[in-house]
Design an enzyme around this catalytic site. Structure first.
Site, PDB file in Angstrom:
ATOM      1  N   GLU A   1      80.919  49.414  11.563  1.00 12.60           N
ATOM      2  CA  GLU A   1      82.381  49.546  11.720  1.00 12.60           C
ATOM      3  C   GLU A   1      83.033  49.860  10.381  1.00 12.60           C
ATOM      4  O   GLU A   1      82.781  49.166   9.403  1.00 12.60           O
ATOM      5  CB  GLU A   1      82.970  48.233  12.269  1.00 12.60           C
ATOM      6  CG  GLU A   1      82.569  47.982  13.699  1.00 12.60           C
ATOM      7  CD  GLU A   1      83.170  46.709  14.285  1.00 12.60           C
ATOM      8  OE1 GLU A   1      84.160  46.193  13.733  1.00 12.60           O
ATOM      9  OE2 GLU A   1      82.649  46.236  15.307  1.00 12.60           O
TER      10      GLU A   1
ATOM     11  N   HIS B   1      86.923  47.936  18.300  1.00  8.02           N
ATOM     12  CA  HIS B   1      87.036  46.493  17.990  1.00  8.02           C
ATOM     13  C   HIS B   1      88.482  45.997  18.159  1.00  8.02           C
ATOM     14  O   HIS B   1      89.097  45.488  17.218  1.00  8.02           O
ATOM     15  CB  HIS B   1      86.543  46.188  16.567  1.00  8.02           C
ATOM     16  CG  HIS B   1      86.140  44.737  16.388  1.00  8.02           C
ATOM     17  ND1 HIS B   1      85.132  44.340  15.555  1.00  8.02           N
ATOM     18  CD2 HIS B   1      86.618  43.589  16.948  1.00  8.02           C
ATOM     19  CE1 HIS B   1      85.000  43.014  15.598  1.00  8.02           C
ATOM     20  NE2 HIS B   1      85.913  42.534  16.436  1.00  8.02           N
TER      21      HIS B   1
ATOM     22  N   ARG C   1      79.248  41.005  19.235  1.00  7.08           N
ATOM     23  CA  ARG C   1      78.857  41.528  17.925  1.00  7.08           C
ATOM     24  C   ARG C   1      77.742  42.548  18.126  1.00  7.08           C
ATOM     25  O   ARG C   1      76.815  42.323  18.918  1.00  7.08           O
ATOM     26  CB  ARG C   1      78.361  40.408  17.011  1.00  7.08           C
ATOM     27  CG  ARG C   1      79.450  39.473  16.500  1.00  7.08           C
ATOM     28  CD  ARG C   1      80.398  40.158  15.512  1.00  7.08           C
ATOM     29  NE  ARG C   1      81.431  39.269  15.025  1.00  7.08           N
ATOM     30  CZ  ARG C   1      82.667  39.181  15.534  1.00  7.08           C
ATOM     31  NH1 ARG C   1      83.026  39.927  16.555  1.00  7.08           N
ATOM     32  NH2 ARG C   1      83.548  38.348  15.009  1.00  7.08           N
TER      33      ARG C   1
HETATM   34  N1  LIG Z   1      85.548  41.822  19.920  1.00  2.00           N
HETATM   35  C1  LIG Z   1      86.356  40.885  19.439  1.00  2.00           C
HETATM   36  O1  LIG Z   1      87.449  41.170  18.957  1.00  2.00           O
HETATM   37  C2  LIG Z   1      85.948  39.456  19.516  1.00  2.00           C
HETATM   38  C3  LIG Z   1      84.635  39.099  19.540  1.00  2.00           C
HETATM   39  N2  LIG Z   1      84.278  37.782  19.618  1.00  2.00           N
HETATM   40  C4  LIG Z   1      82.860  37.464  19.617  1.00  2.00           C
HETATM   41  O2  LIG Z   1      82.548  36.758  20.825  1.00  2.00           O
HETATM   42  C5  LIG Z   1      81.704  35.660  20.509  1.00  2.00           C
HETATM   43  C6  LIG Z   1      81.922  34.549  21.507  1.00  2.00           C
HETATM   44  O3  LIG Z   1      83.207  34.000  21.278  1.00  2.00           O
HETATM   45  P1  LIG Z   1      83.609  32.588  21.896  1.00  2.00           P
HETATM   46  O4  LIG Z   1      83.326  32.579  23.343  1.00  2.00           O
HETATM   47  O5  LIG Z   1      84.989  32.320  21.434  1.00  2.00           O
HETATM   48  O6  LIG Z   1      82.575  31.615  21.162  1.00  2.00           O
HETATM   49  P2  LIG Z   1      82.063  30.199  21.666  1.00  2.00           P
HETATM   50  O7  LIG Z   1      81.487  29.536  20.484  1.00  2.00           O
HETATM   51  O8  LIG Z   1      83.133  29.503  22.427  1.00  2.00           O
HETATM   52  O9  LIG Z   1      80.897  30.567  22.707  1.00  2.00           O
HETATM   53  C7  LIG Z   1      79.627  30.993  22.317  1.00  2.00           C
HETATM   54  C8  LIG Z   1      78.635  30.497  23.364  1.00  2.00           C
HETATM   55  O10 LIG Z   1      77.341  30.986  23.020  1.00  2.00           O
HETATM   56  C9  LIG Z   1      76.395  29.931  23.188  1.00  2.00           C
HETATM   57  N3  LIG Z   1      75.260  30.139  22.275  1.00  2.00           N
HETATM   58  C10 LIG Z   1      75.258  30.072  20.932  1.00  2.00           C
HETATM   59  N4  LIG Z   1      74.013  30.345  20.456  1.00  2.00           N
HETATM   60  C11 LIG Z   1      73.243  30.596  21.540  1.00  2.00           C
HETATM   61  C12 LIG Z   1      71.878  30.936  21.697  1.00  2.00           C
HETATM   62  N5  LIG Z   1      71.064  31.066  20.642  1.00  2.00           N
HETATM   63  N6  LIG Z   1      71.414  31.137  22.953  1.00  2.00           N
HETATM   64  C13 LIG Z   1      72.218  30.961  24.022  1.00  2.00           C
HETATM   65  N7  LIG Z   1      73.531  30.649  23.932  1.00  2.00           N
HETATM   66  C14 LIG Z   1      74.038  30.468  22.707  1.00  2.00           C
HETATM   67  C15 LIG Z   1      77.159  28.671  22.840  1.00  2.00           C
HETATM   68  O11 LIG Z   1      76.550  27.529  23.430  1.00  2.00           O
HETATM   69  C16 LIG Z   1      78.534  28.974  23.436  1.00  2.00           C
HETATM   70  O12 LIG Z   1      78.597  28.574  24.772  1.00  2.00           O
HETATM   71  C17 LIG Z   1      82.115  35.273  19.069  1.00  2.00           C
HETATM   72  O13 LIG Z   1      81.046  34.630  18.435  1.00  2.00           O
HETATM   73  C18 LIG Z   1      82.472  36.598  18.449  1.00  2.00           C
HETATM   74  O14 LIG Z   1      81.334  37.148  17.861  1.00  2.00           O
HETATM   75  C19 LIG Z   1      85.201  36.776  19.724  1.00  2.00           C
HETATM   76  C20 LIG Z   1      86.522  37.091  19.700  1.00  2.00           C
HETATM   77  C21 LIG Z   1      87.014  38.446  19.531  1.00  2.00           C
HETATM   78  O1  LIG Z   2      90.929  41.105  15.609  1.00  2.00           O
HETATM   79  C1  LIG Z   2      90.277  40.336  14.901  1.00  2.00           C
HETATM   80  O2  LIG Z   2      90.770  39.580  14.047  1.00  2.00           O
HETATM   81  C2  LIG Z   2      88.765  40.255  15.104  1.00  2.00           C
HETATM   82  C3  LIG Z   2      88.482  39.313  16.224  1.00  2.00           C
HETATM   83  C4  LIG Z   2      87.061  38.883  16.243  1.00  2.00           C
HETATM   84  O3  LIG Z   2      86.159  39.672  16.283  1.00  2.00           O
HETATM   85  C5  LIG Z   2      86.791  37.422  16.228  1.00  2.00           C
HETATM   86  O4  LIG Z   2      87.733  36.636  16.368  1.00  2.00           O
HETATM   87  O5  LIG Z   2      85.627  37.051  16.071  1.00  2.00           O
END
Ligand SMILES: NC(=O)C1=CN([C@@H]2O[C@H](COP(=O)(O)OP(=O)(O)OC[C@H]3O[C@@H](n4cnc5c(N)ncnc54)[C@H](O)[C@@H]3O)[C@@H](O)[C@H]2O)C=CC1
Ligand SMILES: O=C(O)CCC(=O)C(=O)O
Length: 418
Positions: free
Chosen positions: A259, A298, A231
């Site tokens: 965005e 994105h 993000r």
């Molecule tokens: N560009 C895109 O299309 C996408 C972006 N994302 C972003 O990636 C991020 C991560 O996704 P996931 O790995 O699926 O989430 P997740 O919840 O599996 O992993 C997040 C990790 O961050 C850690 N965490 C949370 N708060 C923290 C803090 N204050 N300090 C240190 N560590 C902390 C958690 O313990 C966890 O291990 C999502 O929150 C989302 O914003 C996710 C999917 C698609």
């Molecule tokens: O392609 C999408 O739906 C956005 C993915 C994403 O940023 C998320 O899953 O957090």
């Protein structure tokens, strides 16, 4: 019941949802504003990036469940949903592999300056010397901030490239890091100081907003690579741009603070020269010693594999809710109960028995926090378990026992349920 899909969803999921006992309405072009107009009468709502606001939820009198077909759910006003008793669920980890794939793509693209090399070829140039100066990845250290679903997928792929992996994450202990085969970092700055490449996989929360600023960039070595496919608000954007100019930082982004939602244009000076006063032109490309920013719009989660996995999970959540009354991946139901006691009541399964028990508890000022009720084979008897904050008095229990239909009453102190 009506199911509204207010974003693009994989066609296979739309087809599977249509086979459930629910009327499916597919309106992928809804916006924050038009959703407010369409939400009345909806029982289940599916969204990806369409925001669900408190104003929309005000109009959602029949809404039971919102499913975010993605990882995070910050586009949904979860507090407003909780106030109205509406479940919010997500699809955690289902797009992690796709995000990790793009991270590796950005990493190689940045190191090899792939984008500029292609642009140069498209302009009829053969600048082999200029694009032959990559540092390479083998033997370097990649720092992963956030070792959740995406972070772990990145770690797995990074190891295959011969990178040493270091990790910083909220619950990552040195022992857990050792189990995962990663070097433990105790803070983001510590992570940056150990890494040649830093990639972010943290959620956006009040604690993580702008967590990457001047000090983190200063802890990275000169010419480091920085990837953000999580993000934009995790990063102090001005500090990042300054590091591009002063430390030759090479950046790969998939996410941006501004965005566009419903437009195809994105006017930004991010991808041109960052040096103050430098003129951007269509043919500008960074010199081999200059920092620069590459980006994708994105798209990290947008592979067919990932979209199908997310959509399949969305169907699983909705099917379970409709057919079993259980919501997998729910994010807004309290997991820590304030109840201290469990009242166990075996009773005849007759109309009014349960209501009589509840009216006695009410008279004695006891609020029931959670209830489960199992009916025994044959339908003659049931066993209700009521979790309550304060222990019912002996008089209250006697009043319950006095009902002819009540077979047995017991009180157990939680969490000892033996
Ligand atoms: N560009 C895109 O299309 C996408 C972006 N994302 C972003 O990636 C991020 C991560 O996704 P996931 O790995 O699926 O989430 P997740 O919840 O599996 O992993 C997040 C990790 O961050 C850690 N965490 C949370 N708060 C923290 C803090 N204050 N300090 C240190 N560590 C902390 C958690 O313990 C966890 O291990 C999502 O929150 C989302 O914003 C996710 C999917 C698609
Ligand atoms: O392609 C999408 O739906 C956005 C993915 C994403 O940023 C998320 O899953 O957090």
């Amino acid at each position: 019941m009506r199911l509204l899909i207010a974003d693009k969803l994989h066609p296979r999921a739309v087809e599977e949802l249509s086979a459930l006992p629910i009327e499916v309405i597919y309106e992928p072009d809804l916006t924050k504003e038009s959703l407010e107009e369409r939400i009345a009468g909806v029982g289940v709502l599916v969204v990806r990036s369409t925001p669900v606001t408190a104003a929309a939820l005000e109009k959602a009198k029949t809404l039971h469940l919102i499913v975010r077909a993605g990882a995070e759910y910050q586009t949904i006003d979860v507090r407003a949903a909780s106030r109205r008793g509406i479940y919010v669920a997500n699809c955690p980890g289902k797009n992690a592999a796709a995000v990790a794939e793009l991270v590796m793509g950005l990493l190689i693209a940045v190191d090899r300056r792939v984008v500029d090399a292609v642009t140069s070829l498209r302009n009829g140039q053969w600048r082999r010397g200029e694009y032959s100066k990559a540092e390479g990845l083998l033997g370097k250290t990649i720092g992963i901030a956030g070792m959740g679903a995406v972070g772990r997928e990145v770690a797995h792929r990074a190891k295959a490239f011969g990178l040493t992996v270091a990790g910083f994450s909220r619950s990552l202990t040195p022992m857990k890091a050792a189990e995962l085969g990663v070097v433990h970092a105790h803070s983001l700055e510590d992570l940056a100081s150990k890494s040649h490449i830093l990639t972010l996989h943290l959620p956006i929360t009040e604690r993580t907003r702008h967590i990457v600023g001047k000090r983190v960039f200063a802890a990275l070595p000169p010419r480091a690579i920085f990837i953000n496919a999580a993000r934009a608000d995790l990063v102090d954007q001005a500090a990042m741009r300054e590091a591009v100019v002063t430390r030759g930082l090479r950046v790969g982004l998939d996410v941006y603070p501004d965005e566009p939602r419903d437009k195809l244009e994105y006017a930004s000076d991010l991808f041109g020269p960052q040096t103050p006063g430098a003129e951007a032109s269509g043919t500008w490309s960074p010199s081999d010693s200059e920092g620069f920013i590459y980006g994708t719009p994105h798209i990290a989660a947008a592979t067919d594999q990932s979209q199908l996995a997310v959509a399949t999970e969305t169907v699983r959540v909705i099917r379970s809710f409709l057919l079993e009354g259980h919501v997998p991946n729910v994010v807004n139901v309290t997991t820590t109960s304030i109840a201290n006691f469990q009242v166990v009541i075996r009773m005849q399964d007759k109309i009014g028995t349960f209501a009589n028990v509840l009216s006695v508890l009410k008279r004695h000022g006891i609020n029931v926090e959670e209830v489960t009720n199992s009916v025994f084979e044959g339908g003659g008897a049931s066993c209700a378990k009521l979790r309550v904050v304060s222990r019912p008095s002996e008089m209250c229990l006697q009043e319950i026992r006095a009902f002819d239909e009540v077979l047995h009453v017991d009180v157990v102190t939680l969490p000892n349920l033996a």
